[in-house]
Design a protein around this motif. Structure first.
Motif, mmCIF file in Angstrom:
data_model
loop_
_atom_site.group_PDB
_atom_site.id
_atom_site.type_symbol
_atom_site.label_atom_id
_atom_site.label_comp_id
_atom_site.label_asym_id
_atom_site.label_seq_id
_atom_site.Cartn_x
_atom_site.Cartn_y
_atom_site.Cartn_z
ATOM 1 N N ALA A 89 37.489 32.898 44.858
ATOM 2 C CA ALA A 89 38.520 33.397 43.948
ATOM 3 C C ALA A 89 38.230 32.972 42.519
ATOM 4 C CB ALA A 89 39.890 32.884 44.387
ATOM 5 N N LEU A 90 37.846 31.720 42.352
ATOM 6 C CA LEU A 90 37.564 31.202 41.014
ATOM 7 C C LEU A 90 36.316 31.841 40.415
ATOM 8 C CD1 LEU A 90 38.621 29.218 38.914
ATOM 9 C CD2 LEU A 90 37.312 27.414 40.052
ATOM 10 N N LEU A 91 35.366 32.223 41.269
ATOM 11 C CA LEU A 91 34.090 32.752 40.791
ATOM 12 C C LEU A 91 34.017 34.278 40.801
ATOM 13 C CD1 LEU A 91 31.518 30.333 42.499
ATOM 14 C CD2 LEU A 91 32.387 30.257 40.153
ATOM 15 N N HIS A 92 35.037 34.954 41.280
ATOM 16 C CA HIS A 92 34.892 36.387 41.557
ATOM 17 C C HIS A 92 34.610 37.233 40.322
ATOM 18 C CE1 HIS A 92 39.053 36.897 40.130
ATOM 19 N NE2 HIS A 92 38.843 38.199 40.139
ATOM 20 N N ASP A 93 34.906 36.731 39.118
ATOM 21 C CA ASP A 93 34.697 37.520 37.900
ATOM 22 C C ASP A 93 33.597 36.978 36.993
ATOM 23 O OD1 ASP A 93 36.331 39.661 38.271
ATOM 24 O OD2 ASP A 93 37.977 38.954 37.004
ATOM 25 N N VAL A 94 32.791 36.030 37.458
ATOM 26 C CA VAL A 94 31.792 35.427 36.569
ATOM 27 C C VAL A 94 30.742 36.433 36.100
ATOM 28 C CG1 VAL A 94 32.072 33.061 37.413
ATOM 29 C CG2 VAL A 94 30.386 34.580 38.496
ATOM 30 N N GLY A 95 30.621 37.559 36.783
ATOM 31 C CA GLY A 95 29.631 38.558 36.379
ATOM 32 C C GLY A 95 30.095 39.505 35.292
ATOM 33 N N HIS A 96 31.337 39.353 34.840
ATOM 34 C CA HIS A 96 31.826 40.306 33.846
ATOM 35 C C HIS A 96 31.062 40.217 32.537
ATOM 36 C CE1 HIS A 96 35.002 42.893 35.209
ATOM 37 N NE2 HIS A 96 35.463 41.917 35.972
ATOM 38 N N LEU A 97 30.873 41.377 31.955
ATOM 39 C CA LEU A 97 30.230 41.516 30.646
ATOM 40 C C LEU A 97 31.219 41.146 29.563
ATOM 41 C CD1 LEU A 97 28.973 44.930 31.809
ATOM 42 C CD2 LEU A 97 27.372 43.169 31.053
ATOM 43 N N PRO A 98 30.765 40.964 28.319
ATOM 44 C CA PRO A 98 31.736 40.803 27.241
ATOM 45 C C PRO A 98 32.639 42.032 27.194
ATOM 46 C CG PRO A 98 29.527 41.228 26.363
ATOM 47 C CD PRO A 98 29.383 40.947 27.834
ATOM 48 N N LEU A 99 33.917 41.798 26.931
ATOM 49 C CA LEU A 99 34.928 42.853 26.920
ATOM 50 C C LEU A 99 35.098 43.490 28.301
ATOM 51 C CD1 LEU A 99 34.165 44.470 23.440
ATOM 52 C CD2 LEU A 99 35.980 42.846 24.017
ATOM 53 N N SER A 100 34.802 42.725 29.329
ATOM 54 C CA SER A 100 35.087 43.095 30.716
ATOM 55 C C SER A 100 34.537 44.462 31.104
ATOM 56 C CB SER A 100 36.601 43.004 30.974
ATOM 57 O OG SER A 100 37.036 41.659 30.913
ATOM 58 N N HIS A 101 35.419 45.351 31.598
ATOM 59 C CA HIS A 101 34.970 46.639 32.128
ATOM 60 C C HIS A 101 34.493 47.609 31.049
ATOM 61 C CE1 HIS A 101 35.997 46.050 36.322
ATOM 62 N NE2 HIS A 101 37.168 45.557 35.969
ATOM 63 N N THR A 102 34.717 47.294 29.785
ATOM 64 C CA THR A 102 34.358 48.208 28.704
ATOM 65 C C THR A 102 32.894 48.629 28.772
ATOM 66 O OG1 THR A 102 36.044 47.299 27.237
ATOM 67 C CG2 THR A 102 34.213 48.450 26.189
ATOM 68 N N LEU A 103 32.009 47.698 29.068
ATOM 69 C CA LEU A 103 30.570 47.981 29.039
ATOM 70 C C LEU A 103 29.974 48.217 30.431
ATOM 71 C CD1 LEU A 103 29.445 45.349 26.373
ATOM 72 C CD2 LEU A 103 30.238 47.710 26.034
ATOM 73 N N GLU A 104 30.829 48.308 31.436
ATOM 74 C CA GLU A 104 30.331 48.492 32.799
ATOM 75 C C GLU A 104 29.465 49.747 32.905
ATOM 76 O OE1 GLU A 104 30.306 46.932 36.779
ATOM 77 O OE2 GLU A 104 31.089 46.131 34.902
ATOM 78 N N GLU A 105 28.330 49.622 33.575
ATOM 79 C CA GLU A 105 27.348 50.683 33.832
ATOM 80 C C GLU A 105 26.494 51.035 32.613
ATOM 81 O OE1 GLU A 105 29.337 54.025 35.558
ATOM 82 O OE2 GLU A 105 29.921 52.922 37.365
#
Length: 336
Positions: A89-105
Motif C-alpha cells: 500500500a505504501l509503495l503502490h504509487d512509487v512509479g508515478h511520473l511528475p504530475l502523476s497521470h498527466t504524462l502517462e504513456e
C-alpha cells in the motif's frame, strides 16, 4: 476543546505513528514502514501532485504521499496484520511520473512498470526486515490475494482513498469520510456497503469522472503533455529517464528554463484559463490547437449485497464515451 489526533499529520515516520487527517485513522507504523517513509522513492511522492497538472488551477493540492499513506491507513484498518499488503500500500504509487497521470504513456512511460523497477531497488531495505520484494510486487499486481486486490469493475481500497480525498478537496463529499468509512467493509479486495452508502460513493465516482472530463483538467493536462513532448524532442538522449524520476517542482524548473518550453510553461502557470476545449472538427482547432485523447475514466463502483451494481450506472449516463478526442486552443482562436 478536545482533539482526536496529534497537532500535526507527520509523514516522516519518526513519531512511530501516522494520523490520517481524512479518515481519522491512527496507524501504528511498523519498523519497515518507518524506514520506507525515509527512503527517497517514497519521500519523493510528497512532491508529486495527486491531481496532476490540474493542481495548478484547482484547490486539490493532495500529494501522492498523502494518498499512499491514506491507502496504508485503510489497509491497516481492514487487514492490520498483513505486513506485506501494508508495505505494498505504501509503495503502490512509487512509479508515478511528475504530475502523476498527466504524462502517462508519453515517451512509453508506464507508472506500473516504473513502480516495479523502483520497488525492486528497495529490495535490500525490505530484506533487512524479512520481507521479500517479490511478495510485495505480487500483492501490487494482484497475483497474491490481499485487501488491495479486487474484481474488475469493483471499487477497491486504492481508488476509494483517491476518490474521497479528491471529493473532500473539492467539497463534493456527501458525508464526513470517517462516517462513510464506518459503513464500509472490504470483501475479497472489493469495497462493500449498503445501498445508501453505495449511492453516495457512485455519485462521487461520477463527479470525479466529470472532473477528468472538465475543461480545466483537459487544458492543463494537454498543454503540459505538449510542453514535455517539445522538451524531449530538443533534449539530449537519455533525458526521458531523468524526467521520469523528477518531482513536480524539478519538472517545472526544467520547463521554465528550456528555450522550447519556457514561454508556454510561464503562460500556463500565469493564466491556465487562457485556453479552452473544442471539438476536433471545430475550425478553431486548426489555429494553434493541440489534439489529444481522453482514453479512460475510472468508473469502479462498490459492491451491494455482494454484487456489482449494473453497469453502466445511471449516475454515469451523462459522461462522454471514451476514447474521446478533442482539441485545446487559445481562447482567442475559439472566439471568446
Amino acid at each position: 476543546m478536545s482533539r482526536t489526533g496529534p497537532p500535526m499529520a507527520d509523514t516522516t515516520g519518526n513519531a512511530g505513528s501516522y494520523w490520517d487527517p481524512l479518515w481519522r485513522i491512527d496507524v501504528r507504523l511498523t519498523v519497515v514502514e518507518r524506514a520506507l517513509l525515509r527512503s527517497w522513492p517514497v519521500r519523493r511522492l510528497a512532491f508529486v501532485a495527486h491531481a496532476g497538472a490540474s493542481a495548478v488551477a484547482s484547490t486539490q493540492s493532495t500529494s501522492r504521499l498523502e494518498h499512499s499513506l491514506g491507502v496504508l491507513a485503510l489497509t491497516a484498518r481492514f487487514a492490520p496484520d498483513d505486513e506485506v499488503a501494508r508495505v505494498a500500500a505504501l509503495l503502490h504509487d512509487v512509479g508515478h511520473l511528475p504530475l502523476s497521470h498527466t504524462l502517462e504513456e508519453l515517451a512509453g512511460w508506464d507508472h506500473h512498470e516504473l513502480g516495479a523497477q523502483r520497488t525492486r531497488l528497495l529490495a535490500p531495505l525490505l530484506a533487512e526486515h524479512g520481507i521479500d520484494v517479490q511478495d510485495v510486487l505480487d500483492v501490487g499486481s494482484g497475483t497474491r490475494a490481499s485487501v488491495l486486490s479486487g474484481a474488475p469493475g469493483a471499487l477497491g481500497v486504492d481508488h476509494l482513498d483517491g476518490l474521497v480525498r479528491s471529493a473532500s478537496a473539492h467539497g463534493r463529499t456527501r458525508a464526513a469520510p470517517p462516517a462513510t468509512l464506518a459503513r464500509l467493509e472490504v470483501v475479497d479486495g472489493c469495497v462493500s456497503c449498503d445501498v445508501a452508502t453505495a449511492d453516495d460513493l457512485v455519485a462521487m465516482v461520477a463527479d470525479e469522472a466529470r472532473l477528468h472530463c472538465s475543461e480545466l483538467n483537459l487544458v492543463t493536462t494537454t498543454v503540459v503533455r505538449r510542453l514535455v513532448t517539445l522538451l524531449l524532442e530538443d533534449a539530449p538522449a537519455g533525458t526521458g529517464a531523468d524526467v521520469a524520476a523528477m518531482t513536480d517542482d524539478e519538472l517545472w524548473a526544467l520547463l521554465l528554463a528550456s528555450p522550447s518550453t519556457a514561454e508556454g510553461a510561464r503562460a500556463l502557470r500565469r493564466d491556465p484559463g487562457a485556453w479552452r476545449v473544442v471539438d476536433v472538427d471545430d475550425p478553431a482547432s486548426t489555429h494553434g490547437g493541440v489534439v489529444s485523447t481522453l482514453r479512460r475514466l475510472y468508473l469502479d463502483v462498490p459492491l451491494v449485497d455482494g454484487t456489482i451494481p449494473r453497469q453502466p450506472h445511471p449516475a454515469h449516463a451523462d459522461l462522454p464515451a471514451v476514447p474521446w478526442t478533442y482539441a485545446v486552443v487559445p481562447r482567442r482562436a475559439a472566439g471568446s
